[in-house]
Design an enzyme around this catalytic site. Structure first.
Site, mmCIF file in Angstrom:
data_model
loop_
_atom_site.group_PDB
_atom_site.id
_atom_site.type_symbol
_atom_site.label_atom_id
_atom_site.label_comp_id
_atom_site.label_asym_id
_atom_site.label_seq_id
_atom_site.Cartn_x
_atom_site.Cartn_y
_atom_site.Cartn_z
ATOM 1 N N GLY A 110 2.435 2.508 10.898
ATOM 2 C CA GLY A 110 2.947 3.882 10.409
ATOM 3 C C GLY A 110 3.825 4.498 11.831
ATOM 4 O O GLY A 110 4.870 5.230 12.056
ATOM 5 N N GLU A 168 -5.695 -4.711 10.691
ATOM 6 C CA GLU A 168 -4.099 -3.939 10.716
ATOM 7 C C GLU A 168 -5.002 -2.909 12.371
ATOM 8 O O GLU A 168 -5.677 -2.064 12.029
ATOM 9 C CB GLU A 168 -3.945 -2.810 9.955
ATOM 10 C CG GLU A 168 -4.234 -3.572 8.082
ATOM 11 C CD GLU A 168 -3.771 -2.223 7.374
ATOM 12 O OE1 GLU A 168 -2.492 -2.589 6.951
ATOM 13 O OE2 GLU A 168 -4.144 -1.337 6.830
ATOM 14 N N ASN A 180 0.690 -1.455 0.293
ATOM 15 C CA ASN A 180 0.219 -0.005 0.387
ATOM 16 C C ASN A 180 0.315 1.234 -0.090
ATOM 17 O O ASN A 180 1.086 2.040 0.915
ATOM 18 C CB ASN A 180 -0.787 -0.054 1.427
ATOM 19 C CG ASN A 180 -1.321 1.416 1.545
ATOM 20 O OD1 ASN A 180 -2.208 2.008 0.265
ATOM 21 N ND2 ASN A 180 -2.599 1.244 2.550
ATOM 22 N N TRP A 181 1.255 2.034 -1.313
ATOM 23 C CA TRP A 181 1.846 2.904 -1.100
ATOM 24 C C TRP A 181 1.483 4.443 -0.745
ATOM 25 O O TRP A 181 2.279 5.167 -0.338
ATOM 26 C CB TRP A 181 2.146 3.199 -2.775
ATOM 27 C CG TRP A 181 3.194 1.910 -3.778
ATOM 28 C CD1 TRP A 181 3.392 1.063 -3.289
ATOM 29 C CD2 TRP A 181 3.076 2.527 -4.430
ATOM 30 N NE1 TRP A 181 4.164 -0.075 -3.964
ATOM 31 C CE2 TRP A 181 4.102 0.688 -4.993
ATOM 32 C CE3 TRP A 181 2.845 2.873 -5.867
ATOM 33 C CZ2 TRP A 181 3.945 0.829 -6.825
ATOM 34 C CZ3 TRP A 181 3.479 2.726 -7.513
ATOM 35 C CH2 TRP A 181 4.516 1.944 -7.486
ATOM 36 N N LYS A 182 0.182 4.090 -0.620
ATOM 37 C CA LYS A 182 -0.274 5.352 0.434
ATOM 38 C C LYS A 182 -0.079 6.810 -0.578
ATOM 39 O O LYS A 182 -0.668 6.438 -2.109
ATOM 40 C CB LYS A 182 0.017 5.430 1.541
ATOM 41 C CG LYS A 182 -0.136 4.137 2.706
ATOM 42 C CD LYS A 182 -0.076 4.448 3.678
ATOM 43 C CE LYS A 182 -0.216 3.456 4.858
ATOM 44 N NZ LYS A 182 -0.062 3.601 6.005
ATOM 45 N N SER A 236 3.063 -1.708 9.738
ATOM 46 C CA SER A 236 4.504 -1.650 10.519
ATOM 47 C C SER A 236 5.114 -3.436 10.003
ATOM 48 O O SER A 236 6.096 -3.601 10.769
ATOM 49 C CB SER A 236 4.854 -1.110 12.135
ATOM 50 O OG SER A 236 4.482 -0.133 12.003
ATOM 51 N N HIS A 243 -10.273 1.448 4.461
ATOM 52 C CA HIS A 243 -8.690 1.673 5.938
ATOM 53 C C HIS A 243 -8.414 2.435 6.696
ATOM 54 O O HIS A 243 -9.154 3.719 6.717
ATOM 55 C CB HIS A 243 -7.283 2.053 4.657
ATOM 56 C CG HIS A 243 -6.179 2.157 5.077
ATOM 57 N ND1 HIS A 243 -5.748 2.873 5.755
ATOM 58 C CD2 HIS A 243 -4.312 1.448 4.579
ATOM 59 C CE1 HIS A 243 -4.584 2.990 6.103
ATOM 60 N NE2 HIS A 243 -3.665 1.632 5.261
HETATM 61 P P1 PGA Z 1 2.648 0.584 7.232
HETATM 62 O O1 PGA Z 1 1.267 0.606 6.975
HETATM 63 O O2 PGA Z 1 3.094 -0.689 7.056
HETATM 64 O O3 PGA Z 1 3.747 1.879 6.802
HETATM 65 O O4 PGA Z 1 2.792 0.476 9.400
HETATM 66 C C1 PGA Z 1 0.155 -0.449 6.897
HETATM 67 C C2 PGA Z 1 -0.918 0.198 6.399
HETATM 68 O O5 PGA Z 1 -1.753 1.241 6.468
HETATM 69 O O6 PGA Z 1 -1.584 -0.837 6.162
#
Ligand code: PGA
Length: 263
Positions: A174, A168, A9-11, A209, A98
């Protein structure tokens, strides 16, 4: 062999050139194990809307997902991207619910349910995200929250072949600190049982994470099918290792350094 699902998930990250290089790397330069076992590795990249079409033209192995879709079908909704638009460029799927959409953009369970039903109507695969926040976990409410988010999102839904679930925990996203493996196991167990008893068994991913170790241990003998990876998915070389480790974990293969040799 079981199918493993490493999902990126690149966001809101990566320039277009970086995105193209990422896809080219994952399509062409991956290790031998990924090539040998590609039918058991379902690589997903959830990318910004504007990159979907050009990346689809380059991707053979990688499924290109959107990170969201509108709850409206068409009309005077400035800035919205609809399911028909995504269908018309052969987008492979979408992420729904999400926690960043829920918390920053105020997406409610009702809104997410609308999007789930739109995906059902248009036969669009999706990854539904659920997970508790820190306060809810500390109060012992984690599983209640997961249940409620699932039940609300899945009202009127029955095409389970379209669905992947991502667990999640919001407090692990994050932060650089993933959930403890034993806690992941416990949550995985609960979620898999709950789905089996109340809905259908679908692939379940862990997210929050995720780095290499977590990709392996969260999927090794836990019943989970893969991982949803944010920040550690941005570098294709790092993500490649996560792909291999997810495949190894899901299939209970002892870690083997050979798997990292270039193929
Ligand atoms: P992260 O994000 O790996 O940077 O914690 C995961 C997500 O939000 O899907």
């Amino acid at each position: 062999m079981k199918v493993s699902i490493p999902a990126a998930n690149w966001k809101a990250n990566l320039t277009f050139d970086q995105a193209v290089n990422w896809i080219k790397y994952i399509e062409n330069d991956v290790t031998r194990v990924i090539l040998d076992y590609q039918e058991y590795i379902n690589i997903i990249a959830a990318v910004p809307y504007v990159y979907i079409k050009p990346l689809k033209d380059l991707a053979k192995r990688t499924k290109i997902y959107a990170q969201n879709v509108s709850h409206v079908l068409k009309g005077a909704y400035t800035g919205e991207v609809t399911i028909s638009m995504l269908k018309s460029i052969n987008c492979d799927g979408v992420i729904l619910g999400h926690s960043e959409r829920r918390n920053i953009f105020n997406e409610t369970d009702d809104l997410i349910n609308k999007k789930v039903l739109i995906c059902q109507d248009y036969d669009m695969p999706f990854i539904l995200c659920v997970g508790e926040n820190l306060e809810q976990r500390q109060k012992g409410l984690a599983f209640e929250v997961i249940k409620k988010q699932l039940d609300n999102a899945l009202k009127g839904f029955s095409k389970f072949e379209l669905m992947i679930l991502a667990y999640e925990p919001v407090w692990a996203i994050g932060t650089g600190v993933p959930m403890e493996i034993n806690d992941i196991k416990e949550a995985a167990n609960f979620i898999l049982q709950y789905l089996k008893q109340n809905y259908k068994e679908v692939p379940v991913l862990y997210g929050g994470s995720v780095e290499e170790n977590t990709a392996y241990f969260a999927t090794f003998d836990t019943g989970l099918s893969g991982v949803l990876v944010g920040s550690k998915s941005l570098d294709p070389v790092e993500f490649e290792r996560i792909i291999t480790l997810t495949f190894s974990g899901v299939n209970n293969i002892q870690f083997d350094i050979e798997h990292f040799a270039n193929g």
